[in-house]
Design an enzyme around this catalytic site. Structure first.
Site: not given
Length: 334
Positions: A14, A17, A43, A48, A77, A110
């Site tokens: 849950a 990072l 993640d 990115y 993503k 995304h």
């Protein structure tokens, strides 16, 4: 550590990072520090620009022989320029190559916005593909194939409103398994969470600490600081915790995941320890009163009405406007 469970029994920590805005040696060290601290959920995303460096970190960690690939849940993503026919699988394969992986645990669309292939960020209307030129359901069918082929164990979406989720679920053969959206005490999105729960769609919160390190060009005027909200600070003092830990714990108590971003070893460890904080009913009720339906990530940067993209989050519907007015009425009572 609390976990979220997929319908096939797979689980995901849950607390993960987040790596948006983390690049180079900083993100490589952050991933290693996180895994050594106990994180098992990382993640990232093609947009990115850090998949390659994260891949190096993962490869080096796995080579140590103490943490194995199957122990770590890894999400990436699909960027907006790879929605059209025949583009999803190659984009996923490119992410896998950079991450030095054979499969992803979770692959997400995304944004519900499509660009022409090769466009990182649109500068003119011609850079977009309209929803008719690149229907989300056609993009989703390619996501379904990626799952069927074993390239991604689970598939989902990001930044989807309940309106867009409903439209997709009706047409999909495989239901989205995750919706990653902005969530925090100032943007609680109770209706969206309730809908996702009713459809067994898990939810991950991005920017759970407010994403204060975004570039000034992405910020609004006089943005609030989640870490400086008096209610949050009071609850933190009560639990002998930091404000950030309370914000993260709050997500876990609501049943969704959170992916706070940090490149500081100290903060990475601190964020992870939020899993042990138990908020009580009084805490949760106090935080519930903070909702202002305030977005840090407005989505305005992708709005292009001439190409069919306006009101990205479907915020201007009568239902959402009613929710906003209701929140204001409740706040006026206190």
């Amino acid at each position: 550590m609390k976990t979220l469970k997929f319908t096939n029994g797979d689980t995901m920590h849950a607390i993960g990072l987040g790596t948006w805005k983390s690049t180079g040696a900083d993100v490589k060290k952050a991933v290693k520090d996180a895994l050594h601290a106990g994180y098992r959920h990382i993640d990232t995303a093609a947009a990115y620009g850090n998949e390659e460096v994260i891949g190096e970190a993962l490869s080096e960690i796995f080579a140590e022989g103490k943490i194995f690939r199957e122990d770590v849940f890894i999400t990436s993503k699909l960027w907006n320029d790879s929605h059209a026919e025949g583009q999803v699988i190659p984009a996923l394969q490119d992410s896998l190559k950079k991450l030095q992986l054979d499969y992803l645990d979770l692959y997400l669309i995304h944004w519900p916005v499509a660009f022409r292939n090769g466009v990182d960020f649109p500068k003119k209307p011609e850079d977009y593909l309209t929803p008719e030129e690149a229907p989300i359901i056609e993009t989703w069918k390619q996501m379904e194939k990626a799952k069927k082929d074993g390239l991604a164990k689970h598939i989902g979406v990001s930044n989807f409103s309940d309106v867009k989720l409903k439209e997709l679920i009706v047409k999909a053969s495989v239901k989205p398994e995750m919706n990653q959206v902005e969530l925090h005490p100032l943007l609680q999105q109770d209706d969206l969470l309730a809908y996702c729960k009713s459809e067994n769609v898990l939810v991950t919160a991005y920017s759970p600490l407010g994403s204060g390190d975004r570039s000034d060009s992405m910020k609004g005027e006089n943005e609030p600081n989640l870490l400086e909200i008096d209610t949050i600070k009071d609850i933190a003092k009560k639990h002998n915790a930091s404000a950030g830990q309370i914000l993260i714990s709050w997500h876990n108590h609501r049943g969704n995941a959170a992916i706070p971003k940090s490149t500081s070893k100290e903060h990475i460890k601190e964020n992870f320890k939020a899993a042990s904080i138990e908020l009580d009913e009084t805490d949760m009720k106090a935080i519930a009163k903070l909702d202002e339906h305030y977005r840090f990530i407005t989505g305005k940067f992708f709005e292009e009405p001439s190409k069919g993209y306006k009101d990205i989050y479907d915020e201007n519907s009568p239902i959402v406007e009613g929710v906003k007015k209701g929140i204001q009425k409740v706040k006026n009572l206190f």
